[in-house]
Design an enzyme around this catalytic site. Structure first.
Site, short mmCIF file in Angstrom:
data_model
loop_
_atom_site.label_atom_id
_atom_site.label_comp_id
_atom_site.label_asym_id
_atom_site.label_seq_id
_atom_site.Cartn_x
_atom_site.Cartn_y
_atom_site.Cartn_z
N HIS A 1 -32.54 16.59 4.06
CA HIS A 1 -31.79 17.65 4.76
C HIS A 1 -31.67 18.89 3.89
O HIS A 1 -30.95 18.91 2.90
CB HIS A 1 -30.39 17.16 5.14
N HIS B 1 -32.11 23.58 3.96
CA HIS B 1 -32.30 24.84 4.71
C HIS B 1 -33.08 25.80 3.83
O HIS B 1 -32.51 26.61 3.10
CB HIS B 1 -30.94 25.43 5.10
N GLN C 1 -29.58 27.15 15.29
CA GLN C 1 -28.33 27.32 14.50
C GLN C 1 -27.14 27.79 15.35
O GLN C 1 -26.04 27.31 15.19
CB GLN C 1 -28.59 28.32 13.36
ZN LIG Z 1 -27.70 21.53 7.44
#
Ligand SMILES: [Zn+2]
Length: 427
Positions: A59, A61, A154
């Protein structure tokens, strides 16, 4: 005869072995004879050191990484201010900016033995610059680092006009995994509808599913339950994961006693992100202040696969971070109170084997015929690695040595005593 031998290292299970590599694959794991060492193109002596399959991050970004302070810092430290800050930044960041920051992060990752990363990519803006940038990064790092991309709306699948359409566009462009954020939709009903919609989409396209799910302190949020039910309905099993699941921290214990078997039945995995959850959650509490980490030990006791994720490094949500999955596991171990020797060993497995399983990585592990990817650590065993978060002495990716670092011993010159060299992991 062999291209490379990692000699005499200690494997995570405590056994010692020589690992012989030919091309991109592991040829042998065991005891090699002198002739094998003499004929090998290169031998790295790992005697006394831990040799592990590479770290895996389920996980991250990467479109936002290394942007800390742009256009300003997150003053409240909350998830919601982070989201609105990122909303400004993604409009001013160019494809080149994002590619360059992501490649720098990938260099950090490789140097720490982190060789596979699943990264969520924001699909909210119609320009999809983040998707374009991350697809380019994925191509560029492919020879040495496995990058999995998640189409991540998002700002919500339904909360923006083109939210759903842009997820489909991103998948058509080559993004690998279906993402979502049900707790950020306008209503609980919209959140539930988004989970059903996205699970069906993953099933129809034969893709993996990984939703940010209930990253909230709200004990009444019920999207984890819906996700488990939809994963079961579509048989997505080992191809689905719920990220964060922090609502479970605050839920009523009776309700959780129903929820845990539902998650286990679905075979979906859970991905808590301890560095981020311990800083973002509980921000509205006075005292006692909730930790906001999901119920890790309880899920593992139900046979649910749980993997620690990094989530953020130097971005609108998190002001620190090093690309070291041992930092992540170290924090997780503390917050989840996984202090028994077996639990600490499990924490190491969570950032290696368990995460590899969540990503469905092929050819992972230290066995003949698998990919020759591994990391040599200046530690004697996995628990010591967690305690020291030591130097990565060598990192091998698909048969090639991609990072090396000299052993960093301390030279002690103490009054009244002869000078000594103190190696970190020797008593
Ligand atoms: Zn996240």
């Amino acid at each position: 005869m062999f291209d490379l031998i990692i000699k005499g290292g200690t494997l995570p299970d405590g056994t010692t072995a020589d690992i012989a590599i030919t091309g991109e694959l592991i040829a042998e794991v065991g005891r090699l004879d002198e002739a094998a060492f003499a004929n090998a193109a290169r031998v790295i002596d790992a005697t006394g050191d831990l040799v592990s399959p590479p770290f895996v991050d389920p996980h991250f970004h990467m479109d936002a990484t290394l942007s800390y302070g742009l256009p300003r810092v997150n003053a409240s430290g909350t998830l919601l201010e982070g989201i609105s800050l990122w909303g400004e930044l993604r409009e001013i960041a160019s494809v080149e900016d994002m590619v360059s920051r992501a490649l720098t992060y990938c260099d950090w990752a490789v140097s720490m033995g982190l060789l596979a990363i699943r990264t969520h990519v924001d699909t909210t803006p119609d320009h999809l610059r983040g998707v374009e940038a991350m697809l380019e990064v994925k191509r560029k790092v492919a020879p040495y680092l496995d990058l999995q991309l998640v189409a991540f709306p998002q700002d919500g699948l339904y909360r923006t006009k083109t939210g759903r359409e842009n997820v489909l566009r991103a998948l058509d462009m080559g993004v690998d995994v279906v993402g979502g954020i049900p707790h950020f939709e306008r209503t609980m009903e919209d959140g539930m509808a988004s989970v059903k919609d996205l699970a069906r989409l993953a099933a129809e396209r034969g893709l993996m599913l990984d939703l940010h799910c209930d990253e909230t302190d709200d004990p009444m949020s019920r999207h984890v339950e819906t996700l488990a039910a939809e994963v079961t309905r579509h048989g997505l099993g080992g191809r689905a994961a719920g990220s964060h699941l922090t609502s479970m921290h605050s839920m009523d214990n009776y309700y959780v006693s129903k929820l845990l078997p539902l998650i286990a039945e679905s075979s979906m995995a859970a991905i808590p992100n301890p560095l981020i959850n311990i800083t973002l959650q509980g921000r509205h509490d006075t005292y006692p202040k909730r930790r906001g980490l999901t119920r890790v030990k309880e899920m593992q006791a139900h046979g649910i696969t749980v993997g620690w994720g990094q989530d953020c490094v130097l971005d609108p949500w998190y002001s620190l971070g090093t690309a070291d999955m041992l930092d992540v596991a170290f924090m997780g171990l503390h917050v989840a109170q996984m202090t028994h020797p077996a639990e600490m060993a499990r924490c190491f497995r969570m950032v290696t084997e368990d995460n590899a399983q969540i990503l469905n990585l092929e050819g992972y592990g230290l066995a003949p015929g698998r990919k020759a990817s591994m990391v040599v650590l200046d530690a004697g065993n996995p628990v010591e690695a967690l305690r020291l978060r030591p130097d990565r002495l060598a990192v091998v990716s698909k048969g090639k040595v991609v990072a090396e670092r000299p052993r960093n011993n301390a030279r002690l010159t103490l009054p009244g005593r002869p000078a000594t060299i103190r190696r970190r992991h020797e008593g």
